[in-house]
Design an enzyme around this catalytic site. Structure first.
Site: not given
Ligand code: LLP
Length: 438
Positions: A249, A335, A362
């Site tokens: 999204g 990030y 740590c």
């Molecule tokens: N669908 C797929 C195939 C994805 O790879 C992702 C996120 C989503 C849906 C969901 O995307 P959203 O709506 O949440 O943007 N850990 C990172 C974010 C990694 C997202 C990976 N894929 C952070 O904390 O920003």
């Protein structure tokens, strides 16, 4: 406070989350503590669902991306609201189905699903397996044939787009571990191959360009590429794509610097572009799915910490250390993600103290923010990070053997413990007992 509707300040000058005094919640449940306003989660589910049905057609659906926040309780909410779910591991499949989520309503992702994962998904009767590449397609066909069953799939295609977000959360480039690229000609080949498999039913295509994207342009670019690709499949292979999943999204407002996002208007825009492009490329309008994770849960969350050491280094900087950090929120470490952080105990007072908020691990990189201003805290004040509903709890770790924090849901002014705090006992629960002989 204006960042999001759930945050405010009460007459005592304390930060409130969904109407509840954060300092009282900290006293009752301890810190670090994740809070989640489930009414807000439901509101976002409805926003996506209504806008998608309106703009893409009544069969279209949001598919909640559980990687953003995955615990049993979230699946009840998602199910109640009529969303589907995206799972990325057998662990997520297990939690979702154990929580009573209909396996038929799940899309199963992952760039390297093991044979065990594929078998588990096939046996559970997962609605769609999102096949990432060639090897996986062969492995899945063998497993399905062995089980004497048919599996429904969609193929993950890389459209080759750079959406201007953090490089670690871009996924739609040709140079990516995810999916099969159109540009190299491999995407058409894998469609051909999928169509030739006996136990595989190809229902459509998937693409995901990245996360934390505010504008509609990268999504429109992806649509353009995907619809054009669909028209080639129709012409060259006689294959009509009936389902197109557009992946994650829109972004989320973490700080005042981020734009206010009108999700409904953005989806309307995509709906208009979809109609235009289907006409242009002469293809039948596919059923559209989107997989929002972050925007469903992020702004429903907050994390509470207790301030410990306040260290001033003249001529350098000031450190405010809290009793959590990269173990409950690794996003700054990974990030350099910016957050809005406040002294919740003194939220009504001017933010006068420039500081770096550091965690308790740590590790020098264990920071939550650098050079931000909060009201100067004293030891024992509650410090709150806002907009932490996504990718915090789900990315938590036990580094330094710090027990993971509990999650408290808030609905209609009532708090309810949804996940308890980990105990020291939990930390050794998988260890063999070294005091036992033999
Ligand atoms: N669908 C797929 C195939 C994805 O790879 C992702 C996120 C989503 C849906 C969901 O995307 P959203 O709506 O949440 O943007 N850990 C990172 C974010 C990694 C997202 C990976 N894929 C952070 O904390 O920003």
């Amino acid at each position: 406070m204006v960042l999001h509707s759930i945050y405010d300040i009460n007459e005592k000058g304390h930060l409130t989350v969904s109407g509840l005094d954060s300092t009282e919640l900290a006293k009752e449940y301890g810190t670090p503590l994740y809070l989640l306003d489930t009414d807000h989660v439901r509101k976002m589910c409805r926003t996506y669902k209504e806008a998608m049905e309106e703009s893409f057609g009544s069969d279209s659906k949001p598919v909640y991306a559980g990687k953003a926040l995955c615990y049993s309780g979230i699946y009840k909410i998602i199910k109640d609201e009529g969303l589907y779910a995206d799972c990325v591991s057998s662990g997520e499949l297990y939690i979702a189905t154990k929580a009573g989520f209909d396996p038929e309503h799940i899309f199963f992702h992952g760039n390297n699903k093991t044979d065990e994962d594929l078998r588990y998904a096939a046996v559970l009767g997962i609605g769609h397996i999102v096949v990432d590449g060639d090897d996986e397609l062969d492995a899945l066909e063998a497993i399905a044939s062995n089980l004497g069953t048919n599996v429904h799939i969609i193929l993950r295609i890389t459209p080759g787009i750079d959406p201007h977000t953090h490089k670690k959360i871009i996924t739609g480039n040709v140079d990516s571990k995810f999916g099969t690229a159109i540009k190299t000609g491999q995407a058409k080949e894998i469609v051909k191959k999928a169509l030739s498999k006996k136990n595989i039913i190809l229902d459509g295509l998937h693409c995901h360009i990245g996360s934390q994207i505010f504008e509609t342009e990268p999504f429109v670019d992806a649509l353009d590429i995907m619809i054009k690709f669909m028209s080639e499949l129709k012409k060259d292979l006689g294959y009509e794509t009936s389902l197109l999943n557009l992946g994650g999204g829109f972004g989320v407002r973490y700080t005042e610097k981020d734009p206010v996002i009108n999700y409904t208007a953005n989806i309307e825009k995509l709906g208009e572009e979809l109609s235009r492009l289907c006409l242009l490329y002469d293809v039948r309008k596919p059923v559209i799915y989107m997989e929002p994770g972050r925007s469903i849960v992020a702004a429903a969350g907050a994390t509470l910490y207790t301030c410990g050491t306040v260290k001033e280094i003249p001529g350098f900087r000031n450190y405010v250390s809290v009793d959590g950090g990269m173990t409950d929120d690794p996003r700054y470490t990974l990030y350099q993600s910016e957050y809005t952080i406040v002294n919740a105990t003194k939220a009504g007072e001017e933010a006068d103290f420039e500081c770096t908020i550091s965690g308790r691990c740590c590790e020098s990189g264990d920071l939550l923010a650098e050079n931000i201003k909060i009201r100067k805290p004293s030891r024992g004040d509650i410090i709150a990070t806002l907009v932490t509903g996504a990718y915090n709890y789900s990315m938590a770790s036990n580094y330094n053997m710090i027990p993971r924090a509990p999650l408290v849901e808030i609905s209609r002014g009532k708090a309810n413990l949804a996940v308890r705090r980990e105990t020291f006992e939990d930390l050794i629960s998988r260890d063999a007992d070294p005091t036992k002989k033999g």
